[in-house]
Design a protein around this motif. Structure first.
Motif, mmCIF file in Angstrom:
data_model
loop_
_atom_site.group_PDB
_atom_site.id
_atom_site.type_symbol
_atom_site.label_atom_id
_atom_site.label_comp_id
_atom_site.label_asym_id
_atom_site.label_seq_id
_atom_site.Cartn_x
_atom_site.Cartn_y
_atom_site.Cartn_z
ATOM 1 N N UNK A 6 0.839 -1.200 0.000
ATOM 2 C CA UNK A 6 0.000 0.000 0.000
ATOM 3 C C UNK A 6 0.872 1.247 0.000
ATOM 4 N N UNK A 7 2.006 1.172 0.689
ATOM 5 C CA UNK A 7 2.936 2.286 0.737
ATOM 6 C C UNK A 7 4.257 1.862 1.333
ATOM 7 N N UNK A 8 5.323 2.561 0.940
ATOM 8 C CA UNK A 8 6.645 2.205 1.436
ATOM 9 C C UNK A 8 7.513 3.400 1.790
ATOM 10 N N UNK A 9 6.903 4.602 1.903
ATOM 11 C CA UNK A 9 7.681 5.792 2.237
ATOM 12 C C UNK A 9 7.973 5.848 3.731
ATOM 13 N N UNK A 10 9.109 6.435 4.069
ATOM 14 C CA UNK A 10 9.456 6.629 5.461
ATOM 15 C C UNK A 10 9.145 8.035 5.923
ATOM 16 N N UNK A 11 8.550 8.162 7.095
ATOM 17 C CA UNK A 11 8.299 9.428 7.794
ATOM 18 C C UNK A 11 7.112 10.214 7.235
ATOM 19 N N UNK A 12 7.067 10.463 5.924
ATOM 20 C CA UNK A 12 5.930 11.148 5.312
ATOM 21 C C UNK A 12 5.775 10.633 3.892
ATOM 22 N N UNK A 13 4.560 10.726 3.330
ATOM 23 C CA UNK A 13 4.338 10.190 1.985
ATOM 24 C C UNK A 13 4.776 11.170 0.898
ATOM 25 N N UNK A 169 11.096 -10.886 2.918
ATOM 26 C CA UNK A 169 11.611 -10.159 4.068
ATOM 27 C C UNK A 169 11.441 -8.673 3.798
ATOM 28 N N UNK A 170 10.476 -8.049 4.449
ATOM 29 C CA UNK A 170 10.231 -6.615 4.340
ATOM 30 C C UNK A 170 11.102 -5.918 5.376
ATOM 31 N N UNK A 171 12.100 -5.180 4.914
ATOM 32 C CA UNK A 171 13.090 -4.615 5.823
ATOM 33 C C UNK A 171 13.155 -3.102 5.698
ATOM 34 N N UNK A 172 13.092 -2.431 6.838
ATOM 35 C CA UNK A 172 13.250 -0.976 6.865
ATOM 36 C C UNK A 172 14.638 -0.588 6.378
ATOM 37 N N UNK A 173 14.687 0.374 5.460
ATOM 38 C CA UNK A 173 15.953 0.850 4.899
ATOM 39 C C UNK A 173 15.854 2.359 4.711
ATOM 40 N N UNK A 174 15.696 3.064 5.818
ATOM 41 C CA UNK A 174 15.521 4.509 5.749
ATOM 42 C C UNK A 174 16.669 5.185 5.016
ATOM 43 N N UNK A 175 17.880 4.696 5.262
ATOM 44 C CA UNK A 175 19.086 5.317 4.716
ATOM 45 C C UNK A 175 19.767 4.393 3.714
ATOM 46 N N UNK A 176 20.684 4.955 2.966
ATOM 47 C CA UNK A 176 21.369 4.193 1.933
ATOM 48 C C UNK A 176 22.437 3.270 2.516
ATOM 49 N N UNK A 177 23.363 3.854 3.260
ATOM 50 C CA UNK A 177 24.491 3.086 3.796
ATOM 51 C C UNK A 177 24.688 3.397 5.277
ATOM 52 N N UNK A 178 25.334 4.503 5.572
ATOM 53 C CA UNK A 178 25.565 4.884 6.962
ATOM 54 C C UNK A 178 24.324 5.544 7.558
ATOM 55 N N UNK A 179 23.997 5.142 8.766
ATOM 56 C CA UNK A 179 22.882 5.752 9.492
ATOM 57 C C UNK A 179 23.418 6.966 10.250
ATOM 58 N N UNK A 180 22.754 8.120 10.169
ATOM 59 C CA UNK A 180 23.240 9.301 10.897
ATOM 60 C C UNK A 180 23.396 9.022 12.394
ATOM 61 N N UNK A 181 24.323 9.731 12.978
ATOM 62 C CA UNK A 181 24.688 9.485 14.374
ATOM 63 C C UNK A 181 23.489 9.494 15.299
ATOM 64 N N UNK A 209 10.268 1.822 3.753
ATOM 65 C CA UNK A 209 10.500 2.961 4.645
ATOM 66 C C UNK A 209 11.687 3.814 4.191
ATOM 67 N N UNK A 210 11.943 3.884 2.892
ATOM 68 C CA UNK A 210 13.016 4.737 2.392
ATOM 69 C C UNK A 210 12.673 6.205 2.632
ATOM 70 N N UNK A 211 13.616 6.964 3.161
ATOM 71 C CA UNK A 211 13.432 8.392 3.307
ATOM 72 C C UNK A 211 13.487 9.054 1.924
ATOM 73 N N UNK A 212 12.979 10.281 1.849
ATOM 74 C CA UNK A 212 12.860 10.971 0.569
ATOM 75 C C UNK A 212 14.201 11.131 -0.130
ATOM 76 N N UNK A 213 15.277 11.302 0.648
ATOM 77 C CA UNK A 213 16.595 11.518 0.043
ATOM 78 C C UNK A 213 17.345 10.220 -0.241
ATOM 79 N N UNK A 214 16.709 9.076 -0.035
ATOM 80 C CA UNK A 214 17.349 7.788 -0.310
ATOM 81 C C UNK A 214 16.920 7.300 -1.690
#
Length: 242
Positions: A6-13, A169-181, A209-214
């Motif tokens: 139904x949706x896969x965006x992170x934080x906001x659509x 396997x549905x896995x959250x991947x908000x970020x590309x590689x490194x997660x911010x501190x 759950x990819x963030x907009x900048x990912x």
């Protein structure tokens, strides 16, 4: 088992998309896993059979409100909807309307992550995964098929255990590689998800759950650097058939 994203965006659509939500169907039973912003209008009908919510952040549960309204306020109200969620996770979204307005449409089953339960034909195993609020990772099985879902979480040995030999396997991947501190330990990345899928020997990794900048294409490539199996990025309308 049929899974519709139904949706896969992170934080906001993003425009034309929705936040976390997945319709899981088997033998006519319709289970929705998470109901984030924008997911309810993407359901074929509000007449579903059960909902599981991983945690109480609004990008995973906000559309429970319009879903319940659509079932309660119509001319012929629907029966109470079984909703499974960690204790207290839905307090905020259920408080959006006047007290008691939606009570007749809700059959709330609160659980502690680590519990097991059944929802129609599905057997559900849960585990507490690290996030800012209590978050339940899910292992949903039926007919020898397995769907694993992280909700939102940082790295944990429990992820690979839940996803062991999962078909999807549905896995959250908000970020590309490194997660911010500031999010280390609470969110994941495509690279981390690929490593967890490999460790779990999962069949098909679906990044969500990819963030907009990912960038989705780069996220898939980052996951493939750690995982040799099939990798897909969750987008609204994607259908997976097991």
């Amino acid at each position: 088992m049929r899974i519709t994203v139904l949706g896969g965006c992170g934080a906001w659509p993003l425009r034309g998309e929705a936040c976390s939500g997945f319709l899981v169907e088997l033998d006519g039973f319709r289970l929705v896993v998470d109901v984030g912003y924008g997911t309810m209008p993407r359901l074929p009908s509000p007449d579903i059979d059960a909902v599981i919510v991983s945690h109480g952040h609004p990008d995973h549960c906000a559309d429970l409100n319009p879903l319940l309204r659509a079932r309660v306020l119509r001319a012929e109200p629907a029966p109470p909807l079984p909703v499974f969620a960690p204790g207290g996770a839905l307090d905020a979204v259920l408080a959006l309307d006047r007290p008691g307005m939606l009570d007749s449409g809700l059959d709330l089953h609160e659980f502690v992550p680590g519990d097991r339960f059944e929802a129609g034909p599905f057997r559900v195993e849960t585990a507490l995964l690290p996030h800012w609020v209590p978050n339940a990772g899910l292992r949903i099985s039926a007919g020898g098929q397995v769907l694993a879902y992280t909700g939102d979480c940082g790295p944990s040995p429990e992820v690979a255990r839940l996803a062991r030999d999962a078909d999807v396997f549905l896995a959250e991947a908000s970020h590309l590689d490194d997660v911010p501190k500031e999010a280390v330990g609470f969110l994941s990345s495509a690279t981390i998800a690929g490593g967890e899928a490999a460790q779990a020997a999962a069949g098909h990794l679906v990044l969500t759950h990819l963030f907009a900048e990912t960038p989705p294409e780069e996220a898939a490539e980052a996951a493939r650097s750690r995982f040799d199996g099939e990798v897909t990025v969750a987008r609204s309308g994607l259908v997976l058939r097991l």
